[in-house]
Design an enzyme around this catalytic site. Sequence first.
Site, PDB file in Angstrom:
ATOM      1  N   GLU A  64      74.480  44.336  25.468  1.00  0.00           N
ATOM      2  CA  GLU A  64      74.374  44.584  23.944  1.00  0.00           C
ATOM      3  C   GLU A  64      75.362  45.512  23.655  1.00  0.00           C
ATOM      4  O   GLU A  64      75.892  46.585  24.355  1.00  0.00           O
ATOM      5  CB  GLU A  64      72.963  44.950  23.590  1.00  0.00           C
ATOM      6  CG  GLU A  64      72.053  43.880  23.933  1.00  0.00           C
ATOM      7  CD  GLU A  64      70.690  44.504  23.554  1.00  0.00           C
ATOM      8  OE1 GLU A  64      70.439  45.617  23.346  1.00  0.00           O
ATOM      9  OE2 GLU A  64      69.588  43.710  23.877  1.00  0.00           O
ATOM     10  N   LYS A  72      97.103  13.474  10.354  1.00  0.00           N
ATOM     11  CA  LYS A  72      96.376  13.806  11.649  1.00  0.00           C
ATOM     12  C   LYS A  72      94.932  13.237  11.521  1.00  0.00           C
ATOM     13  O   LYS A  72      94.419  13.206  10.422  1.00  0.00           O
ATOM     14  CB  LYS A  72      96.242  14.940  12.190  1.00  0.00           C
ATOM     15  CG  LYS A  72      95.316  16.054  11.792  1.00  0.00           C
ATOM     16  CD  LYS A  72      95.555  16.986  12.409  1.00  0.00           C
ATOM     17  CE  LYS A  72      94.448  18.170  12.171  1.00  0.00           C
ATOM     18  NZ  LYS A  72      94.816  19.525  12.525  1.00  0.00           N
ATOM     19  N   ARG A 124      91.145  13.793  13.474  1.00  0.00           N
ATOM     20  CA  ARG A 124      90.554  14.597  14.423  1.00  0.00           C
ATOM     21  C   ARG A 124      89.046  13.869  14.788  1.00  0.00           C
ATOM     22  O   ARG A 124      88.449  13.528  13.878  1.00  0.00           O
ATOM     23  CB  ARG A 124      90.368  15.845  13.854  1.00  0.00           C
ATOM     24  CG  ARG A 124      89.854  16.938  14.974  1.00  0.00           C
ATOM     25  CD  ARG A 124      89.653  18.105  14.384  1.00  0.00           C
ATOM     26  NE  ARG A 124      91.296  18.929  14.269  1.00  0.00           N
ATOM     27  CZ  ARG A 124      91.679  19.936  15.219  1.00  0.00           C
ATOM     28  NH1 ARG A 124      91.207  19.861  16.512  1.00  0.00           N
ATOM     29  NH2 ARG A 124      92.774  20.535  15.080  1.00  0.00           N
TER      30      ARG A 124
END
Length: 325
Positions: A44, A199, A201
């Site tokens: 932590e 593009k 994806r």
Amino acid sequence: MSEPSVKNKVVLLSGNSNLELSEKIASLLNIPLYKPVRRFADSEAMVQIPTNIRREHVIILQSTCPPNVDSNIIELFLMIDAAKRASAKEITVIIPYFGYARQDRKDKPRVPVSSAAIAKTIEFLGADRICTVDIHADQEQGFVSIPWDNLYGSFTLLPEIEDLDPKDLIVASPDKGGVLKATAYSSRLNAQGIAIVFKERDVNTENKSQALDMIGDVKGKNVLLVDDMIDTGGTLCNAADLLYARGAKSVIASATHGLFTRDALEKINKSAIEKVIVTDTVPLKEEVLKNPKIKVVTIAPLLSRAIEIMVNGGSISQELINWTD
Ligand code: R5P
């Protein structure tokens, strides 16, 4: 008359995500850098600001970047909380790379708007101002009501590109989202125009993308591909393949955030891309720094100057954003 310094006007804190960049910024500003985050045995985060900050302007530096994106976010949240509870007068959060920024809309059913959740938590915890570099979508600034200064990596990248003195230049965007950026680079570099790659994806196949088609004539031209980030390198290398297939003479690339995850380096090494220029908004591995195709230019002067302007007053847009990205 010399510019007033920020000495004794701010307290600079850094999380652990990109200490090298934070050290560079502190050294340019000639002020101490406090590193308030340690780890308990169970991992932590444990934050304690080691100096009095009551009624001080506190600046927190933290990229929420890989390899520990979520831990870096928690460090950031806890530093803001610590500064607020220690009665800081003003808390400015500088996030050179803002993780989750690509998850900026509800584009499928039952998904979060992750970047809004993070930005709203930053505001809720008590930050007074956010500053980022090339946030994925400018409109993310509207997720919160506090001021959000978004700087542009182009301030740092363009002089490097200009040094290459590229001739017969076309600037290409590797996807339709980057058209404004490509247009701005093209105008600043007096290029012959832009090209746009389309593009696709598929998030179901490990988020792999494919360059499908493009508009613009790159035959016999030197092409500069510009993007906000290189993650797995798929977008960049697929776009470069398509540009070469359409007759480009050479392809170089520039991106603000060089994440280089998974096999990005292997893809870049195998590709015909001649040079890749990135900044150090995220810490870069030794293999990236040593890669002969990759040039890293530091974003520290841009961020330290932005801090001086934030602290002493002045116009960030006039000095650091003198054109539309
Ligand atoms: C996407 O919209 C971004 O602008 C980048 O093109 C993308 O995130 C790069 O990712 P990768 O390198 O994994 O293709």
